[in-house]
Write a protein that holds these residues in place. Structure first.
Motif, PDB file in Angstrom:
ATOM      1  N   ALA A  96       0.820  -1.205   0.127  1.00 49.90           N
ATOM      2  CA  ALA A  96       0.133  -0.161  -0.164  1.00 49.90           C
ATOM      3  C   ALA A  96       0.755   1.267   0.011  1.00 49.90           C
ATOM      4  O   ALA A  96       1.931   1.234   0.874  1.00 49.90           O
ATOM      5  CB  ALA A  96      -0.841   0.078   1.190  1.00 49.90           C
ATOM      6  N   LYS A 108      -4.752   0.949  12.913  1.00 47.60           N
ATOM      7  CA  LYS A 108      -4.791   0.063  11.616  1.00 47.60           C
ATOM      8  C   LYS A 108      -5.322   0.904  10.558  1.00 47.60           C
ATOM      9  O   LYS A 108      -6.155   1.654  10.538  1.00 47.60           O
ATOM     10  CB  LYS A 108      -5.933  -0.966  12.021  1.00 47.60           C
ATOM     11  CG  LYS A 108      -6.460  -1.712  10.885  1.00 47.60           C
ATOM     12  CD  LYS A 108      -5.484  -3.027  10.650  1.00 47.60           C
ATOM     13  CE  LYS A 108      -6.323  -4.087   9.662  1.00 47.60           C
ATOM     14  NZ  LYS A 108      -6.395  -3.367   8.279  1.00 47.60           N
ATOM     15  N   ASP A 109      -4.358   0.791   9.400  1.00 46.93           N
ATOM     16  CA  ASP A 109      -4.685   1.376   8.002  1.00 46.93           C
ATOM     17  C   ASP A 109      -4.432   2.834   8.224  1.00 46.93           C
ATOM     18  O   ASP A 109      -4.601   3.704   7.245  1.00 46.93           O
ATOM     19  CB  ASP A 109      -6.181   1.393   7.772  1.00 46.93           C
ATOM     20  CG  ASP A 109      -6.562  -0.328   7.112  1.00 46.93           C
ATOM     21  OD1 ASP A 109      -5.446  -0.904   6.729  1.00 46.93           O
ATOM     22  OD2 ASP A 109      -7.452  -0.939   7.653  1.00 46.93           O
ATOM     23  N   VAL A 164       1.804   2.581   5.409  1.00 42.74           N
ATOM     24  CA  VAL A 164       0.561   2.171   5.820  1.00 42.74           C
ATOM     25  C   VAL A 164       0.576   1.067   6.696  1.00 42.74           C
ATOM     26  O   VAL A 164       0.983   0.038   6.607  1.00 42.74           O
ATOM     27  CB  VAL A 164      -0.493   2.070   4.915  1.00 42.74           C
ATOM     28  CG1 VAL A 164      -1.893   1.681   5.134  1.00 42.74           C
ATOM     29  CG2 VAL A 164      -0.149   2.917   3.686  1.00 42.74           C
ATOM     30  N   ASP A 191      -1.018  -1.556   7.705  1.00 39.72           N
ATOM     31  CA  ASP A 191      -2.291  -2.319   7.452  1.00 39.72           C
ATOM     32  C   ASP A 191      -1.970  -3.828   8.058  1.00 39.72           C
ATOM     33  O   ASP A 191      -3.016  -4.567   7.381  1.00 39.72           O
ATOM     34  CB  ASP A 191      -2.267  -2.346   5.938  1.00 39.72           C
ATOM     35  CG  ASP A 191      -0.855  -2.725   5.249  1.00 39.72           C
ATOM     36  OD1 ASP A 191       0.099  -3.220   5.907  1.00 39.72           O
ATOM     37  OD2 ASP A 191      -1.118  -2.758   3.971  1.00 39.72           O
TER      38      ASP A 191
END
Ligand code: C2O
Ligand code: CU
Ligand code: CU
Length: 454
Positions: free
Chosen positions: A315, A370-371, A426, A428
């Motif tokens: 990402a 998260k993310d 990121v 993730d």
């Protein structure tokens, strides 16, 4: 190149003991394969090897050889390894650079309990990124890696890459004396400086080997630094070499240039055009030869430079909305005050990791959403090199105050003397991920932390 999955790693005990006779192996690496449950059966066991001619080194080996047997997977496939511990102490396997679920990451008391002597653990994960990776324990690292528990893990592209030939070259500088006996893996005064260096540099377990390349072909040469301490200053005088990937992630091909500093844990993939048959090139670490690359006759039509390798599905961090976190890596000695306690020489943001304290991971140095998108500013307050490594996620190197950077994805960045660099990612992959220097001496004397993603 042949690619055999479902390979049985039994009966390989003879491989590392050439010249010593069958009695050289202290363990027979037996076992049967059950293809329904795993692709590889990987055994860690003591193995006598001949690193110094005429002498025995009591190494520890994965799959009956040092460096460990090469594991291969294919992008998008699952890799299933049944790991069997035949050492007389607990261990684990960490898959360096692979983005996987926390339970498979091999960090004791964070991902899993250590695998005890005589026990096994099934590692299984999907290999989403193609590239050059490696594996090693995350327990008692100075001596477990030092004794030889390091090995390459290659993830092949889904489609043909354009390279018809390939070599995997694993570098390690052993802590052995002239008679092959192990010397100290960690000396306090060295741990507090650049880390304890070995004496005998080897490539694929051999000092100064000759590697044959087919004349006229462009060969994919994967060079892996599996050493505890040494940064190899790679150069190939007179050779035609282009960089295709750094640490498991493709880059736009470019010339190798004068020298590339490959820190502990790092990998580089080169395309090397093998010159006319009979010609020898010298792959070097600074002025020192690591190996001779010798062109041998080939009847294939001359090959051309393959196109760039396809990018991995990492990402892309959005720098506009990223939150900035700062990490200072500094020298700060706190000496052991009681026997059995470790001395610490290094800190991240004023905190030293204690390798004897199983609860350190409960106190992460940073908590990421998260993310969420993040920029880490990494600041080296010391004059020693720190190859900074993050588990679980790849990050993009953005820039540095010391050198010009063409942004690229990696899992390990070699932070130079007094350098400040920025990386971005990121967040993730949920979990508690180790963030540490890959000079093993530094990591074991404080330079490690946990980063939580939740
Ligand atoms: Cu090669 Cu914690 O890593
Ligand atoms: Cu790792
Ligand atoms: Cu370091």
């Amino acid at each position: 190149m042949t690619f055999t999955r479902r390979q049985i790693l039994a009966g390989l005990a003879g491989l590392g003991v050439v010249g010593l006779g069958a009695g050289g192996a202290r363990y027979w690496l037996g076992g049967t394969l059950d293809a329904r449950t795993h692709d590889y059966e990987l055994i860690a066991a003591p193995l006598d090897v001949e690193l110094v001619a005429g002498h025995i080194t009591p190494a520890w080996a994965f799959g009956g050889q040092v460096p460990g047997v090469e594991l291969r997977s294919r992008q998008g496939d699952w890799l299933r390894v049944r790991f069997i511990n035949r050492l007389d102490e607990p261990t684990t396997i960490h898959w360096h650079g692979i983005r996987l679920p926390l339970e498979m990451d091999g960090v004791p008391y964070v991902s899993q309990l250590p695998v005890l002597p005589g026990e096994y653990f099934d590692y299984r994960f999907k290999t989403d990124d193609a590239g050059s990776f490696w594996y090693h324990p995350h327990v008692a690292s100075a001596h477990q890696l030092g004794r030889g528990l390091v090995g390459p893990l290659i993830v092949e592209e889904r489609e043909p890459s354009g390279f018809r030939h390939e070599k995997v070259l694993s570098l390690k500088t052993w802590h052995v004396d002239q008679e092959g006996a192990f010397t100290a893996f960690s000396v306090p005064r060295e741990a507090a400086r650049e880390g304890t260096r070995g004496r005998l540099t080897t490539l694929n377990g051999k000092p100064l080997p000759t590697v044959e390349l087919p004349a006229g072909q462009v060969v994919r040469v994967r060079i892996l630094n599996l050493d505890n301490t040494v940064t190899y200053r790679l150069n190939l005088p007179g050779g035609e070499a282009r960089i295709y990937a750094l640490d498991g992630h493709p880059v736009e091909p470019r010339d190798l240039g004068k020298e590339y500093w490959l820190g502990p844990g790092m990998r580089i993939e080169l395309g090397i055009r093998a010159p006319a048959a009979g010609t020898e090139l010298s792959l070097r670490n600074g002025p020192l030869r690591l190996a001779t690359l010798k062109s041998v006759p080939s009847d294939e039509a001359p090959g051309d430079w393959p196109a760039a390798l396809p990018a991995n599905p990492v990402a892309e961090p959005d720098l506009e909305k990223a939150e900035v976190l700062r990490f200072n890596f500094e020298w700060a000695a706190t000496l052991a005050s009681a026997p059995g306690q470790a001395s610490n020489y290094w800190q991240i943001n004023g905190k030293a990791w204690d390798i004897n304290d199983k609860s350190c991971a409960d106190r992460p140095i940073a908590r990421l959403k998260k993310d969420g998108h993040y920029i880490f500013e990494l600041r080296n307050m010391a004059q020693y090199l720190h190859p900074i490594h993050l588990h679980g996620m790849a990050f993009k190197v953005l820039d540095s105050d010391r050198k010009s950077i063409i942004p690229y994805f990696t899992d390990t960045y070699l932070l130079g003397k007094n350098e400040t660099a920025r990386i971005a990612l990121v967040a993730d992959n949920p979990g508690v991920w180790m963030f540490h220097c890959h000079v093993i001496d530094h990591m074991e004397t404080g330079l490690m932390a946990a980063i939580e993603v939740a």
